[in-house]
Design a protein around this motif. Structure first.
Motif, PDB file in Angstrom:
ATOM      1  N   LEU B 166      -2.138  -6.360 -11.392  1.00 39.97           N
ATOM      2  CA  LEU B 166      -1.440  -6.717 -12.638  1.00 39.97           C
ATOM      3  C   LEU B 166      -2.171  -6.242 -13.895  1.00 39.97           C
ATOM      4  CD1 LEU B 166       0.652  -8.360 -14.289  1.00 39.97           C
ATOM      5  CD2 LEU B 166      -0.706 -10.388 -13.862  1.00 39.97           C
ATOM      6  N   VAL B 167      -3.480  -6.435 -13.947  1.00 43.45           N
ATOM      7  CA  VAL B 167      -4.151  -6.198 -15.221  1.00 43.45           C
ATOM      8  C   VAL B 167      -4.804  -4.824 -15.379  1.00 43.45           C
ATOM      9  CG1 VAL B 167      -4.534  -8.585 -15.889  1.00 43.45           C
ATOM     10  CG2 VAL B 167      -6.129  -7.491 -14.368  1.00 43.45           C
ATOM     11  N   ALA B 168      -5.005  -4.104 -14.296  1.00 44.36           N
ATOM     12  CA  ALA B 168      -5.604  -2.773 -14.476  1.00 44.36           C
ATOM     13  C   ALA B 168      -5.142  -1.771 -13.414  1.00 44.36           C
ATOM     14  CB  ALA B 168      -7.127  -2.876 -14.494  1.00 44.36           C
ATOM     15  N   GLY B 169      -3.954  -1.946 -12.926  1.00 45.00           N
ATOM     16  CA  GLY B 169      -3.368  -0.969 -12.022  1.00 45.00           C
ATOM     17  C   GLY B 169      -3.886  -1.024 -10.606  1.00 45.00           C
ATOM     18  N   PRO B 170      -3.548  -0.071  -9.759  1.00 45.03           N
ATOM     19  CA  PRO B 170      -2.763   1.128 -10.053  1.00 45.03           C
ATOM     20  C   PRO B 170      -1.356   0.780 -10.569  1.00 45.03           C
ATOM     21  CG  PRO B 170      -3.658   1.187  -7.821  1.00 45.03           C
ATOM     22  CD  PRO B 170      -3.928  -0.153  -8.349  1.00 45.03           C
ATOM     23  N   ILE B 171      -0.859   1.636 -11.483  1.00 48.43           N
ATOM     24  CA  ILE B 171       0.490   1.435 -12.020  1.00 48.43           C
ATOM     25  C   ILE B 171       1.462   1.875 -10.930  1.00 48.43           C
ATOM     26  CG2 ILE B 171       2.096   2.054 -13.872  1.00 48.43           C
ATOM     27  CD1 ILE B 171      -0.469   2.855 -15.506  1.00 48.43           C
ATOM     28  N   GLU B 172       2.013   0.886 -10.248  1.00 49.62           N
ATOM     29  CA  GLU B 172       2.857   1.215  -9.093  1.00 49.62           C
ATOM     30  C   GLU B 172       4.275   1.560  -9.518  1.00 49.62           C
ATOM     31  OE1 GLU B 172       2.673   1.751  -5.891  1.00 49.62           O
ATOM     32  OE2 GLU B 172       0.480   1.576  -5.931  1.00 49.62           O
ATOM     33  N   ARG B 173       4.831   2.541  -8.821  1.00 48.53           N
ATOM     34  CA  ARG B 173       6.241   2.871  -9.042  1.00 48.53           C
ATOM     35  C   ARG B 173       7.094   1.847  -8.319  1.00 48.53           C
ATOM     36  NH1 ARG B 173       6.099   8.167 -10.261  1.00 48.53           N
ATOM     37  NH2 ARG B 173       4.132   8.453 -11.304  1.00 48.53           N
ATOM     38  N   ALA B 174       8.202   1.525  -8.949  1.00 51.42           N
ATOM     39  CA  ALA B 174       9.139   0.598  -8.320  1.00 51.42           C
ATOM     40  C   ALA B 174       9.608   1.162  -6.980  1.00 51.42           C
ATOM     41  CB  ALA B 174      10.317   0.363  -9.245  1.00 51.42           C
ATOM     42  N   THR B 175       9.750   2.483  -6.925  1.00 54.11           N
ATOM     43  CA  THR B 175      10.256   3.100  -5.680  1.00 54.11           C
ATOM     44  C   THR B 175       9.299   2.881  -4.508  1.00 54.11           C
ATOM     45  OG1 THR B 175       9.330   5.125  -6.579  1.00 54.11           O
ATOM     46  CG2 THR B 175      11.729   4.912  -6.633  1.00 54.11           C
ATOM     47  N   ASN B 176       8.008   2.709  -4.805  1.00 55.71           N
ATOM     48  CA  ASN B 176       7.038   2.478  -3.730  1.00 55.71           C
ATOM     49  C   ASN B 176       6.845   0.989  -3.451  1.00 55.71           C
ATOM     50  OD1 ASN B 176       4.843   2.825  -1.874  1.00 55.71           O
ATOM     51  ND2 ASN B 176       3.428   2.397  -3.546  1.00 55.71           N
ATOM     52  N   LEU B 177       6.626   0.207  -4.504  1.00 55.56           N
ATOM     53  CA  LEU B 177       6.207  -1.183  -4.286  1.00 55.56           C
ATOM     54  C   LEU B 177       7.375  -2.157  -4.099  1.00 55.56           C
ATOM     55  CD1 LEU B 177       3.856  -3.157  -4.062  1.00 55.56           C
ATOM     56  CD2 LEU B 177       3.800  -3.324  -6.550  1.00 55.56           C
ATOM     57  N   LEU B 178       8.417  -1.996  -4.897  1.00 52.36           N
ATOM     58  CA  LEU B 178       9.512  -2.984  -4.853  1.00 52.36           C
ATOM     59  C   LEU B 178      10.146  -3.115  -3.457  1.00 52.36           C
ATOM     60  CD1 LEU B 178      11.023  -5.063  -6.535  1.00 52.36           C
ATOM     61  CD2 LEU B 178      12.552  -3.248  -7.327  1.00 52.36           C
ATOM     62  N   PRO B 179      10.437  -2.016  -2.770  1.00 48.59           N
ATOM     63  CA  PRO B 179      11.029  -2.184  -1.435  1.00 48.59           C
ATOM     64  C   PRO B 179      10.127  -2.957  -0.471  1.00 48.59           C
ATOM     65  CG  PRO B 179      11.269   0.071  -2.189  1.00 48.59           C
ATOM     66  CD  PRO B 179      10.355  -0.602  -3.153  1.00 48.59           C
ATOM     67  N   GLN B 180       8.813  -2.910  -0.704  1.00 49.49           N
ATOM     68  CA  GLN B 180       7.899  -3.634   0.190  1.00 49.49           C
ATOM     69  C   GLN B 180       8.085  -5.150   0.096  1.00 49.49           C
ATOM     70  OE1 GLN B 180       3.764  -2.211   0.467  1.00 49.49           O
ATOM     71  NE2 GLN B 180       4.334  -0.470  -0.821  1.00 49.49           N
ATOM     72  N   PHE B 181       8.615  -5.603  -1.058  1.00 48.48           N
ATOM     73  CA  PHE B 181       8.861  -7.035  -1.214  1.00 48.48           C
ATOM     74  C   PHE B 181      10.100  -7.483  -0.425  1.00 48.48           C
ATOM     75  CE2 PHE B 181       5.978  -6.539  -4.776  1.00 48.48           C
ATOM     76  CZ  PHE B 181       5.237  -7.713  -4.716  1.00 48.48           C
ATOM     77  N   SER B 182      10.904  -6.513   0.002  1.00 48.15           N
ATOM     78  CA  SER B 182      12.116  -6.872   0.744  1.00 48.15           C
ATOM     79  C   SER B 182      11.923  -6.729   2.251  1.00 48.15           C
ATOM     80  CB  SER B 182      13.275  -5.963   0.312  1.00 48.15           C
ATOM     81  OG  SER B 182      13.311  -5.870  -1.077  1.00 48.15           O
ATOM     82  N   GLU B 183      10.752  -6.225   2.643  1.00 48.61           N
ATOM     83  CA  GLU B 183      10.517  -6.027   4.083  1.00 48.61           C
ATOM     84  C   GLU B 183       9.659  -7.146   4.646  1.00 48.61           C
ATOM     85  OE1 GLU B 183       8.572  -2.249   4.115  1.00 48.61           O
ATOM     86  OE2 GLU B 183      10.359  -1.242   3.319  1.00 48.61           O
ATOM     87  N   LYS B 184       9.965  -7.530   5.850  1.00 49.80           N
ATOM     88  CA  LYS B 184       9.171  -8.585   6.494  1.00 49.80           C
ATOM     89  C   LYS B 184       7.755  -8.073   6.717  1.00 49.80           C
ATOM     90  CE  LYS B 184       8.941 -12.051   9.951  1.00 49.80           C
ATOM     91  NZ  LYS B 184       8.082 -12.880   9.133  1.00 49.80           N
ATOM     92  N   ARG B 185       6.796  -8.870   6.308  1.00 44.67           N
ATOM     93  CA  ARG B 185       5.399  -8.477   6.487  1.00 44.67           C
ATOM     94  C   ARG B 185       4.818  -9.160   7.727  1.00 44.67           C
ATOM     95  NH1 ARG B 185       7.213  -8.854   1.066  1.00 44.67           N
ATOM     96  NH2 ARG B 185       5.937 -10.684   0.666  1.00 44.67           N
ATOM     97  N   VAL B 186       4.226  -8.365   8.564  1.00 42.03           N
ATOM     98  CA  VAL B 186       3.602  -8.917   9.768  1.00 42.03           C
ATOM     99  C   VAL B 186       2.095  -8.701   9.638  1.00 42.03           C
ATOM    100  CG1 VAL B 186       3.441  -8.753  12.286  1.00 42.03           C
ATOM    101  CG2 VAL B 186       5.625  -8.331  11.130  1.00 42.03           C
ATOM    102  N   PHE B 187       1.330  -9.737   9.967  1.00 36.82           N
ATOM    103  CA  PHE B 187      -0.118  -9.622   9.815  1.00 36.82           C
ATOM    104  C   PHE B 187      -0.669  -8.549  10.746  1.00 36.82           C
ATOM    105  CE2 PHE B 187      -4.539 -10.608  10.745  1.00 36.82           C
ATOM    106  CZ  PHE B 187      -5.037 -10.733   9.468  1.00 36.82           C
ATOM    107  N   ASP B 188      -1.438  -7.633  10.194  1.00 33.09           N
ATOM    108  CA  ASP B 188      -2.040  -6.558  10.971  1.00 33.09           C
ATOM    109  C   ASP B 188      -3.558  -6.622  10.752  1.00 33.09           C
ATOM    110  OD1 ASP B 188      -3.155  -4.158  11.770  1.00 33.09           O
ATOM    111  OD2 ASP B 188      -1.350  -2.992  11.305  1.00 33.09           O
ATOM    112  N   GLN B 189      -4.259  -6.947  11.820  1.00 30.11           N
ATOM    113  CA  GLN B 189      -5.711  -7.139  11.674  1.00 30.11           C
ATOM    114  C   GLN B 189      -6.411  -5.892  11.137  1.00 30.11           C
ATOM    115  OE1 GLN B 189      -7.955  -8.538  15.064  1.00 30.11           O
ATOM    116  NE2 GLN B 189      -9.846  -7.952  14.069  1.00 30.11           N
ATOM    117  N   ASN B 190      -6.010  -4.729  11.607  1.00 25.75           N
ATOM    118  CA  ASN B 190      -6.670  -3.500  11.152  1.00 25.75           C
ATOM    119  C   ASN B 190      -6.497  -3.303   9.651  1.00 25.75           C
ATOM    120  OD1 ASN B 190      -7.583  -2.870  13.687  1.00 25.75           O
ATOM    121  ND2 ASN B 190      -5.729  -1.727  14.212  1.00 25.75           N
ATOM    122  N   LYS B 191      -5.273  -3.609   9.182  1.00 29.56           N
ATOM    123  CA  LYS B 191      -5.028  -3.460   7.739  1.00 29.56           C
ATOM    124  C   LYS B 191      -5.845  -4.475   6.943  1.00 29.56           C
ATOM    125  CE  LYS B 191      -0.326  -1.624   7.627  1.00 29.56           C
ATOM    126  NZ  LYS B 191       1.073  -1.982   7.374  1.00 29.56           N
TER     127      LYS B 191
END
Lengths: 296, 484
Positions: B166-191
């Motif tokens: 929020l306060v110092a970026g990266p300045i994310e494009r809506a095309t990259n970040l916004l769709p991620q809010f609509s996808e189910k997130r599954v916990f991935d240990q490696n990530k």
């Protein structure tokens, strides 16, 4: 998720083990000496690094030197309360030098180590007590001072460029050029006197020491330690006036700040005596007190 | 709330546990948690400015929906203008009002026309330049029909205020970040482990490299009129490392934190000091801002399609605007102009896309030519950083004048910079680690490939120890880019 939590927990345990290994190391060369006090005495010297060159020479006069480098009035207050709890005290010699009320002392002190001398009653809350006495004391990663000690060891011992030229140690104070002495004295002066007003925290801590001493009939005597001529000249009239508080409270002060102005050979640096200086000074300090008492 | 604070060290695990244990079955609840956590994170600094983010979010959310329904070109343009004016209006008022006023007053006075007006005491909301640009990218992309507007206000609110960046970026494009809010997130240990690793490296960069450099940089820049040329040159070099450690460290922590929550943010720094020319440097430094300006300003202005003159004009516009984006001070504009001048030769010779690969891609060490070109590029950028760091133009100019003396070639007097040699050793170690990891997203990413857990964990412990011992932990030093 389970594996992640298990690994995280395991890593934290290892971190804790490393922490205690480091604690033992730090305890060996930083904490241990600080916690040594002889409770068989009933007279003590409480001072910062100005008191440390006096070593155990004062014991000849039945006085125990309880000074430590960078001790602030907050640390001395903790020590005094400890002594009152554990032993019988009659007299305290306490440093009232020009810099002892400096705001610099709010950051350069021994609060991490003097926590050893505290008990629950010395704190306003349980949280403060547990945090100071146990968490910061034992958890190296939470104690900035421990980190600084290790950092200083590495930077000053391993990367001291002055040693790279073949010079093995510091040049004695008396052998420095006049210009170098003045420069070092000026640095020292700026460290303590960069702000105008005295520290309220330190002033309150000193007042607490005074009232605690009165409460327990402990005689409190202020001592002004000797200074070299270079530092004495730069200091001039500059002071945060811890001695004025003593005078106002009608407490005795023994002023020795100009006693060794022509004896640079007795100094380790601009305002610290060396071991020989400490030995000579103990005689002067405690002899003069005796004559002072006789005179009175 | 600062990433390098105890507050954040408590805040992050709480949000993490709630996110994966309490709300893991409900995407909306996870998004709502992120939204609330983000507002708490921002409000920790000053809750009054939450209204600005909320207002900006509301406007762009509504404009997005309007753009989705509207087909009339003029009305669509009107909606986009409302969004841009509102966002740039906030930014203009909070960040540039006093700058323009002061310059108007000075301008009129130079012309002999008395002009009186008093400047306002305006607090600059942290990160305003970042989130306004992020939210503008949404309306512009919806306007361009590259993105379908969202009707999920929680997801949109979480996208605008997403606390890691929020306060110092990266300045994310809506095309990259916004769709991620609509996808189910599954916990991935490696990530998650990768995220923690990147956070650790970010903290090292910030607390060990940047904060320690800051100590000496402040001394040198504050006393620049009395120091030798070689010390001033050292000050510029140390500031180059300070700003890199500070800003890329923040980005690493932001990206790593996002990964803990199952989000993938864009890479913001790609080892810029290993660039062989200035064009490459700008492809590797603050990538999210450079590409933002490229996509939303440079290309709409015509890019390089209208001939050499237009291309030069557009390049200068981009660099000047980029400089001005950083702060309302002539020093930033000159910094931008200087970089445009640096960029010019490769543009004129058509060599601005020469070095697209990673330096020494196939070998362990660079060859002499690569080394010289990297050092030369680093020298140029370090010189430009003087203008970026200076308080004013006269300060910058004085600094440069004092630096360009014969004493530039003297051995620096380290007396005034006690401890700087150990910092330089740390910087050398840092450079070597960064060099070793230059082909990755961040320097210690390769540790993941190591099969030996003892080695991996040993390295993590070593980095933690380095942060504890050498990091500036006594005070929480703000990130430089918060002021932008």
């Amino acid at each position: 998720m389970r594996a992640f939590l298990k690994n995280t927990f395991l890593f934290l345990i290892i971190l804790l083990v490393v922490n205690f290994a480091l604690f033992l190391l730090i305890r060996g060369f930083y904490i241990k000496d600080y916690e040594e006090v002889d409770l068989d005495f009933d007279e003590f010297i409480l001072a910062d690094s100005h008191g440390t060159p006096l070593g155990d020479f004062a014991e000849e006069f039945e006085v125990h030197n309880f000074s430590a480098q960078s001790d602030s009035y907050l640390d001395m207050g903790r020590k005094l309360r400890y002594l009152l709890r554990k032993g019988k005290i009659e007299r305290i010699y306490i440093s009232v030098d020009d810099h002892t009320l400096s705001p610099t002392r709010e950051n350069q002190n021994n609060l991490d180590r003097s926590a050893y001398y505290t008990e629950r009653d010395d704190f306003d809350s349980w949280f403060e007590f547990v945090n100071e006495k146990y968490l910061k004391y034992y958890l190296v990663f939470l104690n900035d001072r421990y980190s600084l000690v290790i950092k200083n060891f590495i930077t000053e011992e391993l990367f001291d460029y002055r040693r790279w030229g073949g010079s093995k140690g510091r040049i004695a104070w008396e052998n420095l050029t006049e210009e170098e002495r003045r420069r070092q004295a000026q640095d020292r002066f700026e460290n303590y006197f960069e702000q105008d007003g005295a520290s309220e925290k330190m002033r309150d801590a000193l007042m607490n020491i005074i009232s605690l001493s009165r409460e327990h009939n402990v005689e409190l005597i202020g001592v002004r330690f000797p200074l070299s001529r270079s530092y004495y000249g730069i200091l001039g009239e500059e002071s945060y006036h811890a001695d004025s508080i003593f005078m106002k409270e009608s407490l005795r002060i023994l002023d020795f700040d100009n006693v060794f102005l022509d004896r640079d050979s007795l100094f380790r640096d601009m305002d610290h005596l060396d071991r020989e200086g400490g030995e000579i000074f103990v005689d002067i300090l405690l002899d003069s007190l005796e004559s002072f008492i006789e005179y009175k | 709330m600062l990433f390098n604070s105890l507050d954040f060290a408590i805040f992050l695990p709480i949000v993490f546990i709630c996110y994966w244990f309490l709300f893991n079955r409900n995407l909306k609840a996870q998004n709502l948690l992120i939204l609330v956590a983000s507002y708490v994170f921002y409000g920790w600094w000053d809750w009054r400015f939450l209204s600005l983010i909320a207002f900006s979010t509301l406007i762009d959310y509504l404009v997005g929906i309007g753009l989705g329904k509207e087909e009339n070109a003029k009305r669509r343009m009107l909606l986009l203008t409302i969004s841009i004016c509102a966002n740039l209006g906030f930014l203009g008022f909070f960040k540039y009002y006093n700058f323009f006023l002061d310059n108007f007053i000075n301008g009129f006075q130079m012309l002999g026309v008395p002009f009186k007006a008093s400047s306002l005491k305006i607090i600059l909301p942290v990160g305003i330049s970042f989130y306004t640009f992020q939210t503008m990218s949404y309306t512009i992309d919806v306007y361009r029909k590259k993105l379908i507007p969202t009707h999920d206000w929680i997801a949109f609110g979480a996208y605008v205020s997403f606390f890691p960046q929020l306060v110092a970026g990266p300045i994310e494009r809506a095309t990259n970040l916004l769709p991620q809010f609509s996808e189910k997130r599954v916990f991935d240990q490696n990530k998650a482990v990768d995220g923690l690793r990147q956070i650790l490296w970010g903290l090292f960069k910030k607390m060990v490299i940047a904060d320690n450099c800051a100590e000496y940089v402040n001394i040198i820049f504050n006393q620049s009129e009395s120091l030798s040329g070689s010390i001033l040159a050292l000050g510029a070099v140390l500031f180059a490392f300070q700003i890199y450690g500070d800003f890329s460290g923040y980005s690493d922590i932001a990206i790593g934190t996002s990964r803990l929550f199952g989000f993938q943010l864009m890479q913001n720094f790609a080892f810029p000091y290993f660039s062989r020319d200035v064009a490459e440097f700008w492809r590797r430094w603050h990538i999210s801002l450079s590409t933002w300006f490229r996509d939303y300003l440079y290309i709409p202005l015509g890019g390089s399609r209208g001939g050499l003159a237009l291309s030069i004009r557009n390049t200068f516009i981009i660099f000047l605007v980029s400089g001005f984006w950083h702060g309302a001070n002539w020093t930033f504009i000159i910094w931008g102009a200087l970089n445009a001048v640096y960029f010019l030769p490769s543009l004129l010779l058509g060599k601005n896309r020469n070095n697209l690969d990673v330096v020494a891609q196939e070998s362990r060490w660079p060859n002499l030519r690569e080394l010289i070109s990297m050092l030369f590029t680093f020298g140029l950028t370090s010189f430009a950083w003087i203008f970026f760091r200076a308080e004013s133009m006269s300060h910058a100019w004085g600094y440069v004048q004092n630096m360009m003396q014969p004493s530039l070639f003297s051995i620096p007097d380290f007396h005034i910079l006690e401890g700087v040699l150990s910092l330089m050793v740390l910087i050398v170690i840092f450079i070597l680690i960064e060099w070793n990891g230059r082909r990755r997203q961040y320097a210690i990413m390769d540790l993941a490939a190591s099969r030996s857990r003892v080695f991996r964990w040993g390295m993590y412990l070593l980095i933690i120890l380095a942060i504890d011992i050498f990091g500036n932990t006594s005070e929480e030093i703000e990130f430089i880019y918060f002021q932008f």
